[in-house]
Design a protein around this motif. Structure first.
Motif, PDB file in Angstrom:
ATOM      1  N   ARG A 203     -12.932  -8.058 114.402  1.00 45.94           N
ATOM      2  CA  ARG A 203     -11.575  -8.235 113.907  1.00 45.94           C
ATOM      3  C   ARG A 203     -10.891  -6.876 113.815  1.00 45.94           C
ATOM      4  NH1 ARG A 203     -10.515 -13.290 112.567  1.00 45.94           N
ATOM      5  NH2 ARG A 203      -8.522 -12.691 111.611  1.00 45.94           N
TER       6      ARG A 203
ATOM      7  N   PRO B 237      -1.486 -14.341 110.712  1.00 49.72           N
ATOM      8  CA  PRO B 237      -2.542 -15.356 110.532  1.00 49.72           C
ATOM      9  C   PRO B 237      -2.163 -16.696 111.153  1.00 49.72           C
ATOM     10  CG  PRO B 237      -1.290 -15.096 108.507  1.00 49.72           C
ATOM     11  CD  PRO B 237      -0.808 -14.021 109.437  1.00 49.72           C
TER      12      PRO B 237
ATOM     13  N   ARG C  41      -7.643  -4.496 112.471  1.00 48.66           N
ATOM     14  CA  ARG C  41      -6.683  -4.398 111.382  1.00 48.66           C
ATOM     15  C   ARG C  41      -5.365  -3.823 111.906  1.00 48.66           C
ATOM     16  NH1 ARG C  41     -11.262  -1.138 108.287  1.00 48.66           N
ATOM     17  NH2 ARG C  41     -11.241  -0.371 110.428  1.00 48.66           N
TER      18      ARG C  41
ATOM     19  N   ASP D  13      -6.276 -18.252 116.532  1.00 48.66           N
ATOM     20  CA  ASP D  13      -6.574 -17.061 115.729  1.00 48.66           C
ATOM     21  C   ASP D  13      -7.122 -16.021 116.699  1.00 48.66           C
ATOM     22  OD1 ASP D  13      -7.445 -15.076 114.081  1.00 48.66           O
ATOM     23  OD2 ASP D  13      -8.781 -16.326 112.878  1.00 48.66           O
TER      24      ASP D  13
ATOM     25  N   GLY E 183      -8.026 -12.917 116.008  1.00 47.38           N
ATOM     26  CA  GLY E 183      -8.948 -11.936 115.439  1.00 47.38           C
ATOM     27  C   GLY E 183      -8.276 -10.682 114.927  1.00 47.38           C
ATOM     28  N   TYR E 184      -7.017 -10.807 114.492  1.00 52.50           N
ATOM     29  CA  TYR E 184      -6.300  -9.677 113.899  1.00 52.50           C
ATOM     30  C   TYR E 184      -6.055  -9.963 112.416  1.00 52.50           C
ATOM     31  CZ  TYR E 184      -5.172  -8.206 118.683  1.00 52.50           C
ATOM     32  OH  TYR E 184      -5.237  -7.798 120.000  1.00 52.50           O
ATOM     33  N   ASP E 185      -6.122  -8.923 111.607  1.00 47.64           N
ATOM     34  CA  ASP E 185      -5.763  -9.019 110.192  1.00 47.64           C
ATOM     35  C   ASP E 185      -4.525  -8.151 109.980  1.00 47.64           C
ATOM     36  OD1 ASP E 185      -7.945 -10.677 109.470  1.00 47.64           O
ATOM     37  OD2 ASP E 185      -9.264  -8.927 109.452  1.00 47.64           O
ATOM     38  N   LEU E 186      -3.389  -8.798 109.737  1.00 52.41           N
ATOM     39  CA  LEU E 186      -2.103  -8.102 109.659  1.00 52.41           C
ATOM     40  C   LEU E 186      -1.716  -7.824 108.212  1.00 52.41           C
ATOM     41  CD1 LEU E 186       0.538  -7.108 111.049  1.00 52.41           C
ATOM     42  CD2 LEU E 186       1.421  -9.449 110.743  1.00 52.41           C
ATOM     43  N   THR E 187      -1.258  -6.589 107.972  1.00 51.13           N
ATOM     44  CA  THR E 187      -0.732  -6.196 106.668  1.00 51.13           C
ATOM     45  C   THR E 187       0.633  -5.556 106.854  1.00 51.13           C
ATOM     46  OG1 THR E 187      -2.961  -5.756 105.811  1.00 51.13           O
ATOM     47  CG2 THR E 187      -1.107  -4.777 104.616  1.00 51.13           C
TER      48      THR E 187
END
Length: 329
Positions: A7, A32, A9, A41, A43-47
């Protein structure tokens, strides 16, 4: 675990006067998966991150609430700056310094549209080729003479620094990043879900506001479609002109007016695109791909392919024939 399974970020840097459309583009691709939908999905976690957490006013006047501060950039694999109002960028020093530090640590830095000014003020574009919206290309070149501004392309991938042209070109670059990170299948799936093309040929020239001769009524779309169905044949400008019932000179002039490209250049770009699709989706030998794409020989295709992609057909195939992510099965 392979690199494509890990994953990643992503930090979306939200500045004062950010372009709301660009923020939405990044969230649409890297955000998400929404429950109850068929969106894959990737496989990225976005902030979303900003200098002072809370409400941030975008260029449209719409406020976006951002919970995370600039420390979110410290763990990011990719930091993205959307478009923003250029004169407001320089004074947002804390965000620029955090972006520069993230890149120095090893994160990729990416911009959409006038977000190129963010990367430039952070010192990340000096000595590099970059692009931005064609309406701001001259300004970027004037303010940052160390940057090699290319106003004609949809995006530039310079490895650890990526820039795109305006608005929808941001989607093109996001999909390119997905293709690189997760493979062609993943990019095609997210493009299909968002009802956009997985890949667009050409550059910004076709979108620049320029006078079109009055005699182009009817257009050359039918001839271009005819050519696309015959890429495997030895097409010439004369043949295209005959199909359009024009002289070669008139045809060439009208073709440039409509597409922003000379007929030969456009034809080569279409053949490169067809070759790329065949390399991604089939196991055909390179010689067969060259024949089907209309290059005549693998040697000729390699020459054109290298100019267009800066890589060889075999290397391209290795890069983009990755396994389909399990989350998308």
């Amino acid at each position: 675990m392979t690199a494509r399974d890990r994953r990643l970020r992503v930090a979306l840097l939200v500045l004062e006067d950010s372009v709301f459309f660009d923020l939405g583009t990044v969230i649409t691709v890297f955000g998400p998966r929404r429950a109850g939908t068929g969106r894959p999905d990737l496989g990225y976690d976005l902030t979303l991150a900003t200098a002072v957490p809370g409400a941030v006013t975008t260029s449209s006047g719409i406020a976006v609430h951002v919970d995370a501060g600039l420390d979110a950039l410290e763990a990011a694999d990719l930091v993205i700056a959307g478009g923003c109002t250029p004169p407001t960028v320089a004074r947002q020093r804390a965000a620029l310094d955090a972006l520069a530090a993230a890149h120095a640590r090893g994160a990729r830095a990416m911009s959409i549209c006038t977000g190129a000014f963010v990367l430039a003020h952070a010192g990340l574009l000096d000595g590099r080729r970059a692009t931005t919206h064609w309406g701001y290309a001259d300004r970027l070149a004037a303010e940052f003479p160390a940057v090699r501004v290319d106003p004609d392309v949809l995006y530039v991938d310079d490895g650890d620094v990526l820039t795109s042209a305006g608005l929808s070109a941001g989607m093109d670059l996001c999909l390119h990043v997905v293709r690189t990170d997760r493979g062609a299948d993943a990019a095609t799936a997210i493009a299909r879900w968002n009802v956009v093309a997985p890949h667009r040929d050409g550059g910004q020239a076709q979108y620049i506001d320029q006078p079109v001769p009055a005699e182009v009524s009817g257009g050359l779309a039918a001839t271009r479609e005819w050519a696309l169905e015959r890429l495997h044949e030895p097409l010439t400008v004369d043949a295209l002109a005959r199909h359009a019932h024009m002289s070669p000179r008139t045809f060439a002039r009208r073709f440039v007016a409509e597409t922003g490209h000379a007929p030969k250049r456009w034809l080569t770009a279409q053949r490169i695109h067809h070759a790329r699709r065949l390399l991604e989706s089939t196991d055909l030998p390179v010689e067969d791909v060259a024949q089907r794409a209309g290059f005549g020989s693998a040697a000729a295709m390699r020459t054109h392919f290298a100019r267009a992609t800066a890589t060889r057909p075999t290397a391209y195939r290795r890069t983009y024939r990755g396994a389909r992510p399990a989350a998308m099965a």
